[in-house]
Design a protein around this motif. Sequence first.
Motif, PDB file in Angstrom:
ATOM      1  N   ARG A   8       8.464   9.933   0.045  1.00  0.00           N
ATOM      2  CA  ARG A   8       6.752   9.609  -0.030  1.00  0.00           C
ATOM      3  C   ARG A   8       6.256  10.550   0.182  1.00  0.00           C
ATOM      4  O   ARG A   8       6.862  10.254   1.888  1.00  0.00           O
ATOM      5  N   ASP A  14      -2.371   2.051   5.032  1.00  0.00           N
ATOM      6  CA  ASP A  14      -0.997   2.033   5.935  1.00  0.00           C
ATOM      7  C   ASP A  14      -1.472   0.360   7.384  1.00  0.00           C
ATOM      8  O   ASP A  14      -3.069   0.574   6.957  1.00  0.00           O
ATOM      9  N   HIS A  15      -0.287  -0.218   6.887  1.00  0.00           N
ATOM     10  CA  HIS A  15      -0.300  -1.514   7.371  1.00  0.00           C
ATOM     11  C   HIS A  15      -1.097  -1.891   7.044  1.00  0.00           C
ATOM     12  O   HIS A  15      -1.429  -2.525   7.524  1.00  0.00           O
ATOM     13  N   ASP A  17       0.950  -3.314   3.579  1.00  0.00           N
ATOM     14  CA  ASP A  17       1.559  -3.376   2.732  1.00  0.00           C
ATOM     15  C   ASP A  17       2.508  -4.761   2.627  1.00  0.00           C
ATOM     16  O   ASP A  17       2.294  -5.211   1.729  1.00  0.00           O
ATOM     17  N   GLY A 141       7.837  -3.620   4.605  1.00  0.00           N
ATOM     18  CA  GLY A 141       6.507  -3.644   3.152  1.00  0.00           C
ATOM     19  C   GLY A 141       7.241  -3.810   2.200  1.00  0.00           C
ATOM     20  O   GLY A 141       8.593  -2.274   2.877  1.00  0.00           O
ATOM     21  N   ASP A 144       7.384   1.521  -0.044  1.00  0.00           N
ATOM     22  CA  ASP A 144       8.153   2.811   0.490  1.00  0.00           C
ATOM     23  C   ASP A 144       9.149   3.281  -1.136  1.00  0.00           C
ATOM     24  O   ASP A 144       9.583   3.658  -2.103  1.00  0.00           O
ATOM     25  N   TYR A 192       6.432  -1.544  15.683  1.00  0.00           N
ATOM     26  CA  TYR A 192       6.058  -2.447  14.233  1.00  0.00           C
ATOM     27  C   TYR A 192       5.675  -4.360  14.076  1.00  0.00           C
ATOM     28  O   TYR A 192       4.702  -4.055  13.100  1.00  0.00           O
TER      29      TYR A 192
END
Length: 328
Positions: A8, A14-15, A17, A141, A144, A192
Amino acid sequence: MKSMSPGRVNLIGDHTDYTGGLVFPMAIDRWTVCEGEITSDAITMTSDDLDGTVQIPLGSPFDSQIQPSWGRYISAVASLVTPTRGVSANLSTTIPVGAGLSSSAALELAVAYALNDTMQPTELALLMQQAEQLATGVPTGIMDQLCIATAREGMGTLIDCESLAVTHIPIPTDVEFVVQFIAHRTLEGSEYADRVRECADAEAVIGPLRHATLNDISRIENETIARRAHHVVSENLRVFEFTQALSTGDYSTAGELMRDSHESLSADFAVSTPQMDAVVRTLCETPGVYGSRMTGGGFGGCVVTMCTPGTELDGWRVRPVGAAERIS
Ligand code: GLA
């Protein structure tokens, strides 16, 4: 038997979820395929790209020390999906590994479908999120796995990571998305997990970021934590606006939102790299380009660019495809 799973690319969001926010990825026309024979008692896996043979007796618990080490993913999946049978299979992929295009989630889903195809997509995605966390130790998260488990051909997948509601939104055919590889990266050992903690610190002051407003952020005294929160709250707004802009054909607004997203991930969330910033800057000045941004977890990986069809750019043109599945 044969099962396959796409990778995907995240178009925006982004960041967000892991604080229950909004994301808008699409499954892309690059796949991991698991193909072989059904057996009665064990899982045996080889790979075109990775050395060694993974062997796991059915019913085994997760083994973090398994060799070869890529077997950690297989072991994690097998320990969670209650396999209905053994398999002896080979894995092959056209998804670049360590590029932020969810090669690991694709591996998890392809293997999960090989072992057990009785699960519902959301249930499977939640289990495969756990598998990813078990295998890597990174508190990732749901984006994905849920995107890959529920994707539809021609559509982007808007996910509300709080309710796990999925809304499929057509990707217009008069724009193209191009993915450009920048640098290999792994989220293991990256910052992360620090970002996940920093978001939790922000939530300790102002409550769930999903429901916070930009005004609430002024109550956060720590400047770094306030910047992290600012990214998340503003990114959730951008995801919603992006899907609206795409649906109404307002591509210049959609492109601007991609640029703003990149700027926010770089300046406030500190997950970009100077190389990614430079590539995004150059791409945004290229004729035919609406917008460009880093995609996925960051610290390397890929950038995604939205452009008019036929614009000459380095990278792979990607198109939206359907979900992971067992084929035979
Ligand atoms: C990685 C994680 C996802 C998500 C993105 C950043 O891809 O696996 O859960 O957090 O980073 O948006």
